[in-house]
Design an enzyme around this catalytic site. Structure first.
Site, short mmCIF file in Angstrom:
data_model
loop_
_atom_site.label_atom_id
_atom_site.label_comp_id
_atom_site.label_asym_id
_atom_site.label_seq_id
_atom_site.Cartn_x
_atom_site.Cartn_y
_atom_site.Cartn_z
N ASP A 82 0.81 -1.22 0.00
CA ASP A 82 0.00 0.00 0.00
C ASP A 82 0.85 1.27 0.00
OD1 ASP A 82 0.91 -0.46 2.59
OD2 ASP A 82 -1.05 -0.98 3.36
N HIS A 153 -7.22 -5.23 10.09
CA HIS A 153 -7.09 -4.98 8.65
C HIS A 153 -5.78 -5.56 8.11
CE1 HIS A 153 -5.23 -0.85 9.72
NE2 HIS A 153 -4.29 -1.47 9.04
N GLU A 158 -9.67 -1.96 5.28
CA GLU A 158 -10.34 -1.63 6.54
C GLU A 158 -11.58 -2.49 6.73
OE1 GLU A 158 -8.70 0.05 8.48
OE2 GLU A 158 -8.25 2.11 7.89
C1 GLP Z 1 -0.85 0.04 8.40
C2 GLP Z 1 -0.42 -0.75 7.16
C3 GLP Z 1 -0.63 -2.22 7.35
C4 GLP Z 1 -0.01 -2.67 8.65
C5 GLP Z 1 -0.68 -1.96 9.79
C6 GLP Z 1 -0.14 -2.35 11.14
O1 GLP Z 1 -2.22 0.23 8.43
N1 GLP Z 1 -1.13 -0.33 6.01
O2 GLP Z 1 -0.07 -2.92 6.25
O3 GLP Z 1 -0.14 -4.06 8.80
O4 GLP Z 1 -0.45 -0.56 9.60
O5 GLP Z 1 0.97 -1.59 11.45
P1 GLP Z 1 1.97 -1.89 12.62
O6 GLP Z 1 2.77 -3.03 12.17
O7 GLP Z 1 2.77 -0.62 12.74
O8 GLP Z 1 1.16 -2.18 13.82
#
Ligand code: GLP
Length: 277
Positions: A82, A153, A158
């Site tokens: 993304d 997600h 989402e």
């Molecule tokens: C964002 C990204 C996701 C990721 C999520 C969790 O929303 N788009 O791909 O999995 O954050 O992030 P973190 O690993 O910092 O908890």
């Protein structure tokens, strides 16, 4: 689905990095549905990659494995999950910068083999369509590595996202903007309200999916992923329908799982107390 429960974040990261390196090297038995891939095979290895805090330990480990000569990314093609809409790729908060700073600049990957969605594209719909086309042109994704949001997600899919969704523009929830505000001076309003993201269907098309989950803040989502039903409100639950899905997590993330669930997965993976690293 496999659930690998390890002691802490570092152990989970080491395990995931070792798994990815083995797959790139063609060492892990790939199963009937997975064609020859990796440096020992003929075709390049196509790897899906995430951003966020969760993958940082894996990226560190993979860089170390590269430096030790235990893996090469020369034949690896990457597709990121993304990117924010409206953030230039040179800005520190862009996922482009995140990937180059934390991983890609430190390995022997060919710049032309890196694919990251362009959130500044004039035609975002076309950008998403072309991204799907590029994945197909590479023969599909061999292994999609990812993290998970606290609301379950996957990528930026989402709650309520179609479980068949493809790469597209997505509006971010306020919860996600608050979670990501730490990269924007702690101010949720500065986090873009839209992102480009691969769809749940795009992730599901990968031959294999590996998700790293760490910490108590992900415990409810992990319960939904493993013990709940397949449900678009927890898009990670799509993994239950995937023939080769692995979640590797630390002990803290299992806090909302039933004792019996934890015991079952530890037993089937041959993990005994104290949990291995
Ligand atoms: C964002 C990204 C996701 C990721 C999520 C969790 O929303 N788009 O791909 O999995 O954050 O992030 P973190 O690993 O910092 O908890």
């Amino acid at each position: 689905m496999r659930l690998i429960i390890l002691r802490d974040y570092d152990s989970a990261s080491r395990w995931a990095a070792g798994y990815i390196a083995d797959r790139i090297n063609g060492l892990t038995p790939a199963g009937d549905s997975v064609p020859e891939a990796g440096s020992s095979g003929k075709k390049p290895f196509v790897l899906g990659l995430p951003t966020g805090s969760s993958p940082l330990g894996v990226y560190r480990e993979l860089i170390a494995l590269r430096q030790a000569g235990k893996v090469s990314f020369a034949r690896v093609i990457t597709f990121n999950m993304d990117e924010y809409v409206g953030i230039d790729e040179d800005q520190p908060q862009s996922y482009h910068r995140f990937m180059w700073d934390n991983f890609l600049s430190h390995i022997d990957i060919d710049r032309k083999s890196v694919h990251i969605l362009n959130g500044m594209a004039e035609d975002l719909v076309e950008e998403c369509r072309a991204y799907e086309e590029a994945v197909t042109a590479c023969g599909g994704i061999d292994l999609f590595f990812g993290g998970m949001g606290a609301d379950g997600h996957i990528a930026f899919n989402e709650p309520g996202s179609s479980l068949r969704s493809r790469t597209r523009v997505k509006t971010l929830t306020m919860d996600t903007r608050i979670a990501n505000a730490r990269f924007f001076g702690g101010i949720p309003d500065r986090v873009p309200s839209m992102a480009l993201t691969v769809g749940v269907g795009t992730v599901m098309d990968a031959r294999e999916v590996l998700i790293l989950v760490s910490g108590y803040s992900k415990a409810r989502a992990l319960r939904a992923a493993v013990e709940g039903g397949v449900n678009h409100m927890w898009t990670i639950s799509c993994l239950q329908m995937h023939p080769r899905a692995i979640i590797v997590c630390d002990q803290a993330a299992t806090d909302e799982l039933k004792v019996g669930t934890v015991r079952y997965f530890r037993d089937i993976e041959g993990l005994r107390e104290p949990m291995g690293s």
